[in-house]
Enzyme design. Structure first.
Site, mmCIF file in Angstrom:
data_model
loop_
_atom_site.group_PDB
_atom_site.id
_atom_site.type_symbol
_atom_site.label_atom_id
_atom_site.label_comp_id
_atom_site.label_asym_id
_atom_site.label_seq_id
_atom_site.Cartn_x
_atom_site.Cartn_y
_atom_site.Cartn_z
ATOM 1 N N ARG A 188 9.850 5.585 -20.600
ATOM 2 C CA ARG A 188 8.550 5.066 -20.134
ATOM 3 C C ARG A 188 7.401 5.592 -20.994
ATOM 4 O O ARG A 188 7.371 6.770 -21.349
ATOM 5 C CB ARG A 188 8.373 5.421 -18.653
ATOM 6 C CG ARG A 188 9.446 4.731 -17.822
ATOM 7 C CD ARG A 188 9.292 5.002 -16.367
ATOM 8 N NE ARG A 188 8.082 4.386 -15.825
ATOM 9 C CZ ARG A 188 7.672 4.567 -14.585
ATOM 10 N NH1 ARG A 188 8.345 5.356 -13.765
ATOM 11 N NH2 ARG A 188 6.578 3.976 -14.156
ATOM 12 N N ARG A 200 -0.735 13.277 -4.888
ATOM 13 C CA ARG A 200 -2.100 13.780 -5.090
ATOM 14 C C ARG A 200 -2.403 14.953 -4.162
ATOM 15 O O ARG A 200 -3.114 15.886 -4.536
ATOM 16 C CB ARG A 200 -3.102 12.639 -4.902
ATOM 17 C CG ARG A 200 -3.092 11.674 -6.115
ATOM 18 C CD ARG A 200 -3.494 10.282 -5.720
ATOM 19 N NE ARG A 200 -3.616 9.367 -6.841
ATOM 20 C CZ ARG A 200 -2.602 8.654 -7.367
ATOM 21 N NH1 ARG A 200 -1.379 8.766 -6.903
ATOM 22 N NH2 ARG A 200 -2.838 7.816 -8.379
ATOM 23 N N ASP A 207 3.736 -2.616 -7.162
ATOM 24 C CA ASP A 207 5.055 -2.133 -6.744
ATOM 25 C C ASP A 207 5.743 -3.080 -5.759
ATOM 26 O O ASP A 207 6.929 -2.912 -5.457
ATOM 27 C CB ASP A 207 4.919 -0.737 -6.114
ATOM 28 C CG ASP A 207 4.495 0.301 -7.145
ATOM 29 O OD1 ASP A 207 4.741 0.084 -8.349
ATOM 30 O OD2 ASP A 207 3.906 1.319 -6.748
ATOM 31 N N ARG A 241 12.971 0.414 -5.819
ATOM 32 C CA ARG A 241 12.365 -0.795 -5.240
ATOM 33 C C ARG A 241 13.253 -2.033 -5.427
ATOM 34 O O ARG A 241 13.209 -2.960 -4.641
ATOM 35 C CB ARG A 241 10.958 -1.020 -5.805
ATOM 36 C CG ARG A 241 10.043 0.167 -5.490
ATOM 37 C CD ARG A 241 8.593 -0.161 -5.393
ATOM 38 N NE ARG A 241 7.808 1.066 -5.463
ATOM 39 C CZ ARG A 241 7.521 1.859 -4.420
ATOM 40 N NH1 ARG A 241 7.923 1.534 -3.216
ATOM 41 N NH2 ARG A 241 6.809 2.957 -4.583
HETATM 42 C C1 S3P Z 1 0.875 4.808 -9.002
HETATM 43 C C2 S3P Z 1 0.331 3.827 -9.792
HETATM 44 C C3 S3P Z 1 1.078 2.638 -10.245
HETATM 45 C C4 S3P Z 1 2.330 2.414 -9.415
HETATM 46 C C5 S3P Z 1 3.108 3.681 -9.204
HETATM 47 C C6 S3P Z 1 2.255 4.708 -8.493
HETATM 48 C C7 S3P Z 1 0.050 5.973 -8.646
HETATM 49 O O1 S3P Z 1 1.468 2.840 -11.591
HETATM 50 O O2 S3P Z 1 3.145 1.450 -10.029
HETATM 51 O O3 S3P Z 1 4.270 3.451 -8.434
HETATM 52 O O4 S3P Z 1 0.435 6.724 -7.728
HETATM 53 O O5 S3P Z 1 -0.997 6.164 -9.267
HETATM 54 P P1 S3P Z 1 0.500 2.468 -12.831
HETATM 55 O O6 S3P Z 1 -0.678 3.326 -12.765
HETATM 56 O O7 S3P Z 1 1.317 2.732 -14.051
HETATM 57 O O8 S3P Z 1 0.181 1.016 -12.666
#
Ligand code: S3P
Length: 425
Positions: free
Chosen positions: A119, A23, A312, A385
């Site tokens: 995905r 971000r 995660d 992970r």
């Molecule tokens: C993340 C949100 C999660 C997480 C990913 C990072 C993020 O995914 O599993 O490792 O940075 O917004 P989802 O939004 O698909 O749950």
């Protein structure tokens, strides 16, 4: 207890948070001015994000090891990339970038690796199309390569069908460019780093419970950012110290945003022995140190409300559960099937091989403990992970454990094995 008498002891500094690092690059790139980002995670996923923005004209300077300077291009001044934008293995990069691309006046194509190709992206394509974006790709733009033809967007009211910070963030980012406000209603509260950081960049964003209101803006300010350590990376050492007899570690400067601390709630429910010290807010994010000691753990149940707060961490929580007394149930966690690997089957197949009493469910798993694990050949499925969770599992297993392609830890935690070596005694 570690079958070879080893324990984890000492102090650990965890690299910067992956979600916040992504971000920081994205918001800085669409801000007006210079942004200094400290404690940036130099993991492969975040480097993919940098690479995508460089291809759209963002000037990026890498100073000291974990410091990045971004010269923002402004909200609407990214340049049409000459090449495809390659997100590598990173779901966060592709989904959040799609929200930004939806607001640009050019067409661009996103590609990624073999895991990204499997995905689902429809979860982002659908709301962005409702906002007016033109998106094309495999199977109605569910899979890469995905082409986004951005332009005029309208605000929407969107009831999220799944709990996902990536989807929420993508819509929030697109909302900055819309011609009317957007309201998003979350299913379960997910990580809120986009909301926190956007506020400090001057966006008009209000949050009330599970509702998020975003008004369009003309500009974002530039902002210097310090990124806390990643609790998702700290989780491996927290879990390791909890299950290995004689262990005591101090994990420093970890992000403690409550949308991310589900693992600590779970550890508390399991009678874990830990303490949080030196809490402070930095750039709107709570952080602190976590002192963890070994304890005899009990089982627990993890259900829908908790899932987004520890999504995660489930692979390493499953490893912990094999050492806990009683039956641990993880349910309503179908999202695990669409992570870097299908994390329900990756965890269950590997733990079964190690001798754990674990049953695969359609939406999670049931683990009966405690069991003595035995070393064997483990498949990482090239999922960072999974590789790290089973590196910790190997410390409580008898005999040798071999994990294939541990290189994938570079995705989120470069230096993982160096730190593990340092604190193992
Ligand atoms: C993340 C949100 C999660 C997480 C990913 C990072 C993020 O995914 O599993 O490792 O940075 O917004 P989802 O939004 O698909 O749950």
């Amino acid at each position: 207890m570690s079958s070879n008498g080893l324990k984890l002891r000492g102090e650990v500094n965890i690299p910067g948070d992956k979600s916040i690092s992504h971000r920081a690059i994205m918001l800085s790139s669409i801000s007006n001015g210079k942004n200094i980002i400290k404690n940036f995670l130099n993991g492969e996923d975040c480097l993919s994000t940098i690479d995508c923005f460089k291809k759209m004209g963002t000037k990026v300077e890498k100073c000291r090891k974990n410091e990045v300077i971004i010269h923002g291009m402004g909200l609407r001044k990214l340049k049409k990339p000459i090449q495809n934008l390659d997100v590598g293995n990173s779901g966060t990069t592709i989904r959040l970038i799609m929200g930004i691309l939806a607001g640009q006046n050019f067409e661009s194509t996103l590609i990624g690796d073999n895991s990204i190709a499997k995905r689902p992206m429809k979860r982002v394509t659908d709301p962005l199309r409702l906002m007016g974006a033109n998106i094309y790709g495999n199977e109605d733009a569910n899979f890469t390569p995905i082409t986004v033809n951005g332009g005029n967007l309208n605000g929407i009211e969107y009831n999220m069908p799944i709990a996902s910070a990536q989807v929420k963030s993508s819509i929030i980012l697109a909302s900055l460019y819309a011609n009317s406000p957007t309201k998003i209603i979350e299913k379960n509260k997910s990580r809120n780093h986009t909301e926190i950081m956007l506020k400090s960049f001057g966006a008009d964003i209000d949050i009330s419970g599970k509702e998020i209101y975003v008004k369009p803006v003309q500009n974002l300010y530039s902002e210097d950012i310090y990124i806390p350590g990643d609790i998702s990376s700290a989780a491996f050492f927290i879990a390791g110290a909890s299950i290995i007899e004689g262990s005591e570690i101090l994990v420093r400067n970890v992000g403690l945003n409550e949308t991310r601390t589900g693992i600590l709630d779970v550890l508390k429910n399991m009678s874990g022995n830990f303490e949080i010290l030196n809490k402070k807010y930095v750039c709107g994010e709570l952080m602190g140190d976590i002192l963890v000691k070994h304890s005899n753990l009990n089982s627990t149940t993890i259900d829908s409300k908790l899932i987004p707060r520890l999504i995660d961490e489930i692979p390493i929580i499953a490893v912990m559960a094999t050492q806990a007394e009683g039956t641990t149930i993880i349910k309503n966690a179908k999202e695990l099937k669409v992570k870097e690997s299908n994390r329900i089957s990756s965890v269950v197949s590997n733990l079964k091989k190690m001798g754990a009493d674990i049953e695969e469910m359609d939406d999670g798993m049931v683990i009966k403990g405690p069991t003595k694990l035995s070393g064997c050949n483990i498949e990482s499925f090239s999922d960072h992970r999974i590789a790290m969770a089973f590196s910790i599992a190997s410390l409580v297993a008898s005999g040798d454990t071999n994990i294939d392609n541990t290189r994938c830890v570079e995705i989120s935690f470069p230096g993982f094995y160096d730190i593990l070596k340092e604190i193992t005694c």
